[in-house]
Design a protein around this motif. Structure first.
Motif, short mmCIF file in Angstrom:
data_model
loop_
_atom_site.label_atom_id
_atom_site.label_comp_id
_atom_site.label_asym_id
_atom_site.label_seq_id
_atom_site.Cartn_x
_atom_site.Cartn_y
_atom_site.Cartn_z
N PHE A 115 0.85 -1.19 0.00
CA PHE A 115 0.00 0.00 0.00
C PHE A 115 0.89 1.24 0.00
O PHE A 115 2.13 1.13 0.02
N SER A 116 0.28 2.40 -0.03
CA SER A 116 1.02 3.65 -0.03
C SER A 116 0.72 4.46 1.22
O SER A 116 -0.40 4.46 1.72
N VAL A 117 1.75 5.16 1.72
CA VAL A 117 1.56 6.09 2.84
C VAL A 117 1.94 7.52 2.44
O VAL A 117 1.92 8.42 3.27
N GLY A 118 2.30 7.73 1.17
CA GLY A 118 2.62 9.07 0.71
C GLY A 118 4.11 9.30 0.55
O GLY A 118 4.95 8.66 1.19
N ASP A 119 4.44 10.24 -0.30
CA ASP A 119 5.83 10.54 -0.65
C ASP A 119 6.58 11.16 0.53
O ASP A 119 5.99 11.62 1.51
N ALA A 120 7.91 11.15 0.41
CA ALA A 120 8.81 11.92 1.29
C ALA A 120 8.79 11.41 2.73
O ALA A 120 8.53 12.15 3.66
N GLY A 130 1.49 -2.58 16.66
CA GLY A 130 1.56 -2.83 15.22
C GLY A 130 1.16 -1.66 14.36
O GLY A 130 1.03 -1.81 13.14
N HIS A 131 0.93 -0.48 14.95
CA HIS A 131 0.67 0.72 14.15
C HIS A 131 1.97 1.18 13.49
O HIS A 131 3.04 1.10 14.09
N ILE A 132 1.86 1.68 12.29
CA ILE A 132 3.00 2.19 11.54
C ILE A 132 2.95 3.72 11.56
O ILE A 132 2.05 4.32 10.99
N TRP A 133 3.90 4.34 12.24
CA TRP A 133 3.98 5.81 12.31
C TRP A 133 4.92 6.32 11.23
O TRP A 133 6.03 5.81 11.08
N ARG A 146 -0.45 8.00 11.30
CA ARG A 146 -0.37 6.63 11.81
C ARG A 146 -1.25 5.73 10.95
O ARG A 146 -2.39 6.08 10.65
N TRP A 147 -0.70 4.58 10.59
CA TRP A 147 -1.37 3.64 9.70
C TRP A 147 -1.49 2.28 10.37
O TRP A 147 -0.69 1.92 11.24
N SER A 148 -2.46 1.50 9.93
CA SER A 148 -2.52 0.10 10.33
C SER A 148 -1.57 -0.70 9.45
O SER A 148 -1.09 -0.22 8.42
N ALA A 149 -1.31 -1.94 9.85
CA ALA A 149 -0.42 -2.80 9.07
C ALA A 149 -1.03 -3.24 7.75
O ALA A 149 -0.35 -3.83 6.91
N GLY A 151 -2.64 -0.84 5.85
CA GLY A 151 -2.70 0.36 5.04
C GLY A 151 -3.88 1.28 5.30
O GLY A 151 -4.17 2.16 4.49
N GLN A 152 -4.53 1.15 6.46
CA GLN A 152 -5.63 2.03 6.82
C GLN A 152 -5.10 3.21 7.64
O GLN A 152 -4.38 3.00 8.62
N LEU A 153 -5.45 4.41 7.26
CA LEU A 153 -5.03 5.60 7.99
C LEU A 153 -5.82 5.69 9.30
O LEU A 153 -7.05 5.74 9.29
N THR A 154 -5.13 5.69 10.44
CA THR A 154 -5.80 5.67 11.74
C THR A 154 -5.60 6.95 12.55
O THR A 154 -6.26 7.14 13.56
N TRP A 155 -4.67 7.82 12.15
CA TRP A 155 -4.50 9.11 12.80
C TRP A 155 -3.70 10.02 11.88
O TRP A 155 -2.81 9.58 11.17
N THR A 156 -4.05 11.32 11.90
CA THR A 156 -3.32 12.29 11.10
C THR A 156 -3.14 13.58 11.88
O THR A 156 -3.98 13.93 12.72
N SER A 157 -2.05 14.27 11.61
CA SER A 157 -1.77 15.54 12.29
C SER A 157 -2.49 16.72 11.66
O SER A 157 -2.31 17.86 12.12
N ASP A 158 -3.33 16.48 10.67
CA ASP A 158 -3.97 17.58 9.94
C ASP A 158 -4.69 18.56 10.85
O ASP A 158 -4.59 19.77 10.68
N ASP A 159 -5.44 18.07 11.82
CA ASP A 159 -6.22 18.94 12.72
C ASP A 159 -5.68 18.95 14.14
O ASP A 159 -6.40 19.28 15.09
N ALA A 160 -4.40 18.62 14.30
CA ALA A 160 -3.81 18.51 15.63
C ALA A 160 -3.25 19.83 16.16
O ALA A 160 -2.84 19.91 17.31
N HIS A 161 -3.20 20.85 15.30
CA HIS A 161 -2.73 22.18 15.70
C HIS A 161 -1.31 22.14 16.26
O HIS A 161 -1.00 22.76 17.28
N ILE A 162 -0.45 21.41 15.55
CA ILE A 162 0.97 21.38 15.91
C ILE A 162 1.65 22.56 15.23
O ILE A 162 1.65 22.65 13.99
N PRO A 163 2.25 23.48 15.97
CA PRO A 163 2.80 24.70 15.36
C PRO A 163 4.00 24.41 14.47
O PRO A 163 4.91 23.66 14.85
N GLY A 164 4.00 24.99 13.28
CA GLY A 164 5.15 24.93 12.39
C GLY A 164 5.52 23.55 11.92
O GLY A 164 6.70 23.25 11.73
N LEU A 165 4.54 22.68 11.69
CA LEU A 165 4.84 21.31 11.24
C LEU A 165 4.99 21.28 9.73
O LEU A 165 4.03 21.06 8.99
N PHE A 166 6.24 21.49 9.26
CA PHE A 166 6.53 21.41 7.83
C PHE A 166 7.48 20.26 7.51
O PHE A 166 7.59 19.87 6.36
#
Length: 288
Positions: A115-120, A130-133, A146-149, A151-166
């Motif tokens: 499966f894919s988890v995205g570039d870079a 067994g989660h894949i970070w 965070r992904w399952s083994a 290929g299911q996306l189980t957590w994302t930082s999109d709405d986590a309000h982490i400052p300056g996450l580039f």
């Protein structure tokens, strides 16, 4: 400046030194793994499936060999799942091979899924459940996920309000939690997706450019930095909303030399460091 010496931790057996080390890691249970190929990948060449060997050395020094069939990643990341399967992921995901970016191999070395988890991909670490970070560098705005083994996306930082996450400069995965220190603001971030009342905590931090982080209770260590601070070991304590610096020194190899070009892995209170030629791991343990 005070020097802290890495403690020797794990060594690739001499019998396998004739192979090329594609990558290496230390898993969440403390076993060291080397992914070996017959020769080094050729820059600009075609990505062709190849057979590879994983050499595993557990904390007791026991050695295990696993032959992987038809590995497709030229510049791979490696980790082991709790059930003994291996995850191999290409750091870059080209359009024509995106769906096959991550390969999961069973204990016999046969591919069971992809499966894919995205570039870079900057970091790929498996936790005890067994989660894949995955932490991405700045060519992918996905940040930390965070992904399952499977290929299911189980957590994302999109709405986590982490400052300056580039760019996820440092990522530490232990138990089922993660700690990060991302560019550009370099906050210390604790991520516990299974804690619904407060899955993310953020501490302001003045240490810039760390490549690895370790946490033990209220103590924190940052390793690495820019230019002359590449071997810096900065220690601090966690206050309510910020990290209070307590000491700064250098982290060296057992002979006192600077590691130079190296790999680093953060696991709980530990920072593992592997210097060229990438056949041995040393460890700094904040808990000791």
């Amino acid at each position: 400046m005070q020097k802290t010496v890495l403690v020797p931790y794990a060594r690739l057996p001499q019998a396998h030194h004739d192979r090329h080390v594609l990558t290496s890691t230390v898993d969440v249970f403390g076993a060291a793994h080397w992914l070996l190929a017959e020769r080094a990948p050729q820059p600009g060449g075609d990505v062709l499936p190849f057979d590879a060997l994983v050499v595993s050395v557990d904390p007791g020094g026991n050695v295990e060999l696993t032959e992987l069939s038809a590995v497709r990643a030229r510049w791979p990341h490696l980790d082991r799942l709790p059930d003994g399967e291996f995850v191999v992921a290409a750091s870059r995901a080209r359009r024509y091979e995106d769906a096959n970016q991550v390969q999961v191999f069973d204990a016999l070395g046969r591919e069971t899924s992809s499966f894919s988890v995205g570039d870079a991909i900057e970091h790929l670490l498996v936790d005890e459940a067994g989660h894949i970070w995955v932490g991405h560098f700045d060519e992918n705005p996905a940040g930390i996920r965070r992904w399952s083994a499977t290929g299911q996306l189980t957590w994302t930082s999109d709405d986590a309000h982490i400052p300056g996450l580039f760019d996820c400069y440092a990522l530490n995965v232990s138990n089922t939690a993660a700690w990060a220190c991302p560019y550009t603001d370099f906050p210390l971030v604790e991520i516990r997706p299974d804690r619904p009342e407060r899955p993310v905590r953020v501490w302001a931090n003045r240490v810039r450019g760390a490549k690895a982080v370790a946490v033990h209770g209220d103590l924190v260590a940052f390793y690495g930095g820019y230019r002359e601070e590449q071997e810096r070991l900065a220690l601090g304590e966690l206050a309510e909303t910020s990290v209070t610096p307590t000491d700064v020194g250098l982290l060296t190899l057992s002979d006192g030399a600077a590691p130079g070009r190296r790999r680093v892995v953060g696991r709980g209170s530990r920072i593992y460091v592997q210097a060229e030629p990438f056949t041995t791991w040393g460890v700094f343990d904040l808990s000791s």
